[in-house]
Scaffold this active site. Structure first.
Site, short mmCIF file in Angstrom:
data_model
loop_
_atom_site.label_atom_id
_atom_site.label_comp_id
_atom_site.label_asym_id
_atom_site.label_seq_id
_atom_site.Cartn_x
_atom_site.Cartn_y
_atom_site.Cartn_z
N ASP A 43 0.85 -1.21 0.00
CA ASP A 43 0.00 0.00 0.00
C ASP A 43 0.88 1.25 0.00
O ASP A 43 0.84 2.06 0.93
CB ASP A 43 -0.95 0.01 1.21
CG ASP A 43 -0.20 0.02 2.55
OD1 ASP A 43 -0.80 0.50 3.54
OD2 ASP A 43 0.97 -0.43 2.61
N ASP A 65 6.77 1.27 1.85
CA ASP A 65 6.47 0.25 0.84
C ASP A 65 7.36 0.44 -0.40
O ASP A 65 7.83 -0.52 -1.00
CB ASP A 65 5.01 0.35 0.39
CG ASP A 65 4.03 0.16 1.52
OD1 ASP A 65 3.82 1.11 2.30
OD2 ASP A 65 3.47 -0.95 1.66
N ASN A 125 -2.54 2.69 3.52
CA ASN A 125 -1.99 4.03 3.80
C ASN A 125 -2.82 5.12 3.13
O ASN A 125 -2.92 6.24 3.64
CB ASN A 125 -0.55 4.13 3.28
CG ASN A 125 0.43 3.46 4.21
OD1 ASN A 125 0.28 3.56 5.43
ND2 ASN A 125 1.39 2.76 3.65
N THR A 138 3.10 -6.00 2.73
CA THR A 138 3.57 -4.87 3.54
C THR A 138 2.44 -3.87 3.81
O THR A 138 2.69 -2.69 4.09
CB THR A 138 4.74 -4.13 2.85
OG1 THR A 138 4.25 -3.59 1.60
CG2 THR A 138 5.91 -5.06 2.60
N PHE A 173 -0.79 -0.94 12.58
CA PHE A 173 -1.70 -0.47 11.52
C PHE A 173 -2.14 -1.59 10.57
O PHE A 173 -3.34 -1.76 10.33
CB PHE A 173 -1.00 0.65 10.73
CG PHE A 173 -1.80 1.18 9.58
CD1 PHE A 173 -1.57 0.73 8.29
CD2 PHE A 173 -2.80 2.13 9.78
CE1 PHE A 173 -2.30 1.23 7.22
CE2 PHE A 173 -3.54 2.63 8.72
CZ PHE A 173 -3.29 2.17 7.43
N ASN A 174 -1.20 -2.34 9.99
CA ASN A 174 -1.56 -3.31 8.95
C ASN A 174 -2.52 -4.38 9.47
O ASN A 174 -3.39 -4.86 8.75
CB ASN A 174 -0.30 -3.99 8.38
CG ASN A 174 0.50 -3.04 7.50
OD1 ASN A 174 -0.02 -2.03 7.03
ND2 ASN A 174 1.78 -3.34 7.34
N HIS A 178 9.71 0.34 8.16
CA HIS A 178 9.00 -0.90 8.48
C HIS A 178 9.06 -1.92 7.34
O HIS A 178 9.52 -3.04 7.52
CB HIS A 178 7.53 -0.58 8.77
CG HIS A 178 7.30 0.43 9.85
ND1 HIS A 178 7.54 0.18 11.18
CD2 HIS A 178 6.85 1.71 9.79
CE1 HIS A 178 7.24 1.25 11.89
NE2 HIS A 178 6.82 2.21 11.08
N ASP A 179 8.55 -1.56 6.18
CA ASP A 179 8.27 -2.55 5.14
C ASP A 179 9.48 -3.25 4.55
O ASP A 179 9.41 -4.47 4.32
CB ASP A 179 7.43 -1.89 4.03
CG ASP A 179 6.03 -1.52 4.52
OD1 ASP A 179 5.42 -0.61 3.95
OD2 ASP A 179 5.56 -2.15 5.50
O1 RIB Z 1 2.61 0.09 10.87
C1 RIB Z 1 3.48 0.23 9.78
C2 RIB Z 1 2.81 -0.18 8.51
O2 RIB Z 1 1.69 0.67 8.26
C3 RIB Z 1 3.72 -0.04 7.27
O3 RIB Z 1 3.40 -1.04 6.35
C4 RIB Z 1 3.35 1.31 6.72
O4 RIB Z 1 3.53 1.39 5.29
C5 RIB Z 1 1.88 1.35 7.04
O5 RIB Z 1 1.20 0.65 6.02
CA CA Z 2 2.81 -0.49 4.06
#
Ligand code: RIB
Ligand code: CA
Length: 325
Positions: free
Chosen positions: A9, A14, A36, A125, A166-167, A240-241
């Site tokens: 996303d 990403d 996102n 991701t 979040f994901n 993160h990703d």
């Molecule tokens: O919490 C981090 C995640 O949430 C990452 O994948 C970032 O791109 C958002 O999507």
């Molecule tokens: Ca992401």
């Protein structure tokens, strides 16, 4: 090279996952998912990233825009404009893409590719809506997939809420389907990904590459890190990703530990939490968890990332960015 499908996303981090993967792996395709930003925006961003890096041979298939089960609380502003901006990729000025998506739906692309290609690994991701939908649409992919290496979850504290990352939070039901599927899952949660926080130092190293993609990524990170500094007062922004890509390139860079991971779907304060059972890691825990976890027929366990070598991660990322135009 290992064959992968990236489900994402974009999203600043990403974009880094795509660039890291395409520099080392056989990326069979990219599927997009709402997260996102809206599905339209993250899909358009994906095309822009591929054009900028001259990766236009990689097919892009648009997936699901909305979660299978949204959390109970109001998610109307679930998209991440605060962090990723109104486009989802604010910062660099990129032209509208000339390339376009393929006709297949993202979920069909995952199913068709895995059913026709051996040893594919999925690298999600973003929210897990596409991956869960593919597992439901064609259960036979469970036995064909080499594994799933995902960014998502948390060992303890969350980011989008006190307990959820979040994901996972965006689509808890999808996450439950994926984590309970029996497909080998490597989880790169924010307990791990926060160990690779990009600061002005790393942005400077990337900008000094003096190539188009290096400048693109430096502009991305200037915006992303600026958002994190402004919103949370942190010295940098966690990448993160791209962590989810690392196990496919250099498994030694991340220490994983097997744990049972359950997804909270109904908790008033804990919806979207990855409930990780790591009692065996405590002094007086059930030390024989590893044998129990691997007992035939035991509920699936997840390899949870605990530690990543920060210096080697940034060296790998920057060396990869240097190979682009
Ligand atoms: O919490 C981090 C995640 O949430 C990452 O994948 C970032 O791109 C958002 O999507
Ligand atoms: Ca992401």
């Amino acid at each position: 090279m290992k064959k992968v499908i990236i489900d994402c996303d974009p999203g600043h981090d990403d974009a880094l996952a795509i660039l890291l993967a395409a520099g080392h792996l056989d990326v069979l395709g990219i599927t997009t998912v709402g997260g996102n930003q809206t599905l339209e925006k993250v899909t358009n961003n994906t095309l822009k990233i591929l054009e900028c890096a001259e990766l236009t041979h990689i097919p892009v298939a648009r997936g699901m825009g909305e979660p299978l089960m949204a959390p109970r609380i109001d998610t109307s502003d679930i998209h991440g404009p605060d962090v990723h901006g109104t486009t989802g990729l604010d910062g660099p000025e990129l032209p509208e893409p000339d390339i376009s998506i393929i006709a297949s739906h993202g979920v069909d692309f995952i199913v068709d590719t895995v059913m026709s290609t051996n040893d594919v690994t999925l690298i999600p991701t973003g929210p897990l809506t596409n991956v869960a939908s593919a597992l439901r649409r064609e259960p036979r992919i469970k036995d064909r997939l080499a594994g799933i290496s995902l960014m998502g979850g948390n060992l303890a504290i969350g980011n989008v809420t006190a307990t959820a990352e979040f994901n996972i939070y965006v689509d808890p039901l999808a996450a439950h389907i994926v984590f309970s599927s029996g497909v080998p899952v490597k989880m790169c949660g924010i307990n791990l990904t926060r160990q690779v926080m990009a600061t002005d130092v790393e942005i400077g190293r990337i900008r000094s590459l003096n190539n188009r993609v290096g400048t693109f990524v430096a502009d991305l990170l200037d915006f992303y890190v600026g958002s994190i500094k402004r919103l949370y007062g942190l010295p940098g922004g966690a990448l993160h990703d791209p962590c989810a890509v690392v196990p496919l390139i250099n498994p030694q860079m991340i220490q994983f530990e097997p744990m049972r991971v359950a997804i909270e779907r109904y908790g008033e304060h804990t919806t979207g939490m990855t409930v990780c059972d790591y009692r065996h890691l405590q002094d007086s825990g059930n030390a024989d968890f590893r044998t129990i976890a691997r007992r035939k027929g035991a509920p699936p366990y997840t390899d949870v990332g605990l530690k990543i070598n920060r210096d080697r991660f940034f060296d790998l990322l920057i060396e990869t960015l240097a190979t682009y135009p």
